[in-house]
Scaffold this active site. Structure first.
Site, PDB file in Angstrom:
ATOM      1  N   ASN A 118      -9.056  -0.313  -2.553  1.00 55.92           N
ATOM      2  CA  ASN A 118      -9.059  -1.155  -1.369  1.00 55.92           C
ATOM      3  C   ASN A 118     -10.115  -0.639  -0.385  1.00 55.92           C
ATOM      4  OD1 ASN A 118      -7.969  -3.141   0.581  1.00 55.92           O
ATOM      5  ND2 ASN A 118      -7.268  -1.320   1.680  1.00 55.92           N
ATOM      6  N   GLU A 119     -11.185  -1.392  -0.217  1.00 60.28           N
ATOM      7  CA  GLU A 119     -12.268  -1.048   0.708  1.00 60.28           C
ATOM      8  C   GLU A 119     -12.833   0.348   0.443  1.00 60.28           C
ATOM      9  OE1 GLU A 119     -11.573  -1.812   4.810  1.00 60.28           O
ATOM     10  OE2 GLU A 119     -10.831  -3.842   4.496  1.00 60.28           O
ATOM     11  N   ASP A 134     -15.109  -6.930   4.082  1.00 55.51           N
ATOM     12  CA  ASP A 134     -15.990  -8.072   4.364  1.00 55.51           C
ATOM     13  C   ASP A 134     -17.281  -7.566   5.016  1.00 55.51           C
ATOM     14  OD1 ASP A 134     -17.108 -10.515   4.758  1.00 55.51           O
ATOM     15  OD2 ASP A 134     -15.559 -11.286   6.094  1.00 55.51           O
ATOM     16  N   TYR A 167       0.819  -1.203   0.000  1.00 55.15           N
ATOM     17  CA  TYR A 167       0.000   0.000   0.000  1.00 55.15           C
ATOM     18  C   TYR A 167       0.862   1.266   0.000  1.00 55.15           C
ATOM     19  CZ  TYR A 167      -3.560  -3.298   1.724  1.00 55.15           C
ATOM     20  OH  TYR A 167      -4.409  -4.355   1.887  1.00 55.15           O
ATOM     21  N   GLU A 169      -6.562  -9.616   2.561  1.00 47.80           N
ATOM     22  CA  GLU A 169      -6.048  -9.452   3.925  1.00 47.80           C
ATOM     23  C   GLU A 169      -6.740 -10.484   4.807  1.00 47.80           C
ATOM     24  OE1 GLU A 169      -6.597  -5.577   5.614  1.00 47.80           O
ATOM     25  OE2 GLU A 169      -5.614  -4.518   3.959  1.00 47.80           O
TER      26      GLU A 169
END
Length: 387
Positions: free
Chosen positions: A74-75, A116, A2, A179
């Protein structure tokens, strides 16, 4: 990895990884440097300024054969995200893939890493993997999931891994944990490794990335960098190693022809079940300056290249979690994919394989993206790391 800075030179690091058989999956955003998509108002940052970061990372890393793929986000999609965020992230996938097709000598997969959030997880997956006829390049090449539902001595059902397996069994792109490694129970015992690489889950998942390599304030590290001269492997490191060395690598890397035959559905509002999730694929037009970058390349962007790796000896002193020095620490130069040692390095740190003084490629996935579908040889033993 990252928070990458594309203006820096990454040749030595990438070359050492390559010589050791370590592949990289890279997040192109860098919030620390202002290069990110604002989830609260994505249209304000979907611009040439943002793409200098995105395309800068691609330029900096495209020549390293051990770059396995790029995360377009990412998210980014979560409970706080604006309703329109999904179409902007899929547009970023499109723009990145078009840039790579035009400006890279080899195809490099592009995908998304999701939080998630079970209520919208499958909507997110369907949104990125469905086939959009007027924008085929916007379809993700893989789908990552950041999952921390298995904590301590949990189980396949208690953690909800059984539900995830059922949900992703018919996925049409490779799916893996981008992750994992819940730290609510410490030390972490990583018993989820046996489930993640077990016969049931490998029908749907291609392994995962443990979060994270170096110890930070959030207490997820496997190793602690004390200073420039010493490193300590934590007890989590030993526990993870023990679990990995139990795996049946021959079974895990075998082919699954059934999974590879699954075809993507056409993008349709009927795929989206949650009313809070965006259900249209009217992707934003590429900004004119970004379109110019795609056509002609990002101007003055430094591009990396492999350099010679002259030594396999690690200069830092390494200690285990008890304070005992691990002697003769070396990395083994690989000519193919890294697989765990059958004997394990244990506390001795010695290797039963001879080392080479020359650098070899970990892999050269030229041509079409080489990520395998779940259970079809797509295996990840890497470590997600915040750099």
């Amino acid at each position: 990895m990252y928070n990458l800075e594309p203006s820096l030179n990454h040749d030595e690091c990438a070359s050492i990884f390559n010589a050791a058989g370590i592949y990289m999956i890279l997040d192109v955003s860098n919030p620390l440097a202002g290069g990110y998509l604002d989830r609260s108002a994505p249209w304000t940052t979907y611009s040439a300024i943002y793409y200098k970061q995105v395309f800068g990372v691609i330029e900096g890393f495209k020549n390293y054969d051990n770059v396995l793929g790029f995360f377009a986000g990412n998210e980014v999609i979560n409970e706080d995200a604006h309703y329109l965020v999904p179409k902007y992230v899929r547009a970023i996938v499109r723009d990145m893939k078009d840039y790579i097709a035009k400006n890279s000598k080899r195809a490099i997969p592009v995908g998304y890493s999701a939080a998630d959030i079970r209520e919208i997880l499958m909507d997110t997956a369907h949104y990125f993997e469905c086939d959009l006829k007027n924008s085929t390049s916007s379809r993700s090449d893989f789908f990552g999931l950041n999952s921390y539902s298995w904590c301590g001595e949990s189980s396949y059902k208690k953690s909800g891994f059984d539900v995830l397996t059922e949900d992703f069994t018919n996925a049409t792109v490779p799916v893996f944990f981008s992750e994992y490694g819940c730290n609510e129970v410490q030390p972490r015992v990583f018993t989820e490794v046996q489930a993640l690489y077990g016969e049931e889950m490998t029908q749907a998942f291609s392994g995962g990335l443990v979060y994270e390599w170096t110890q930070e304030d959030n207490d997820y590290g496997l190793v602690k960098v004390n200073n420039s001269n010493t490193v300590t492997t934590l007890v989590d490191y030993d526990n993870f190693e023990k679990q990995v060395n139990k795996l049946d690598m021959e079974r895990i890397t075998s082919s699954n022809a059934t999974q590879t035959s699954v075809k993507p559905e056409a993008c349709s509002a009927s795929l989206i079940k949650d009313k809070s999730f965006y259900n249209a694929w009217d992707l934003p037009e590429v900004p004119s300056k970004v379109a110019d970058y795609i056509k002609n390349g990002l101007p003055d962007a430094p591009s990396g290249k492999f350099v010679s790796v002259s030594s396999t000896t690690i200069p830092q002193k390494v200690y285990d979690h008890t304070g005992k020095e691990i002697t003769d620490v070396k990395f083994e130069v690989k000519s193919g994919v890294n697989t765990p040692s059958s004997s394990g390095s244990g506390s001795s740190g010695t290797s039963d394989s001879s080392s080479s003084e020359t650098s070899t490629n970990a892999g050269s996935p030229n041509g079409a993206p080489s990520l395998a579908l779940g259970g079809a040889g797509g295996l990840f033993m890497l470590l997600a790391s915040l750099l």
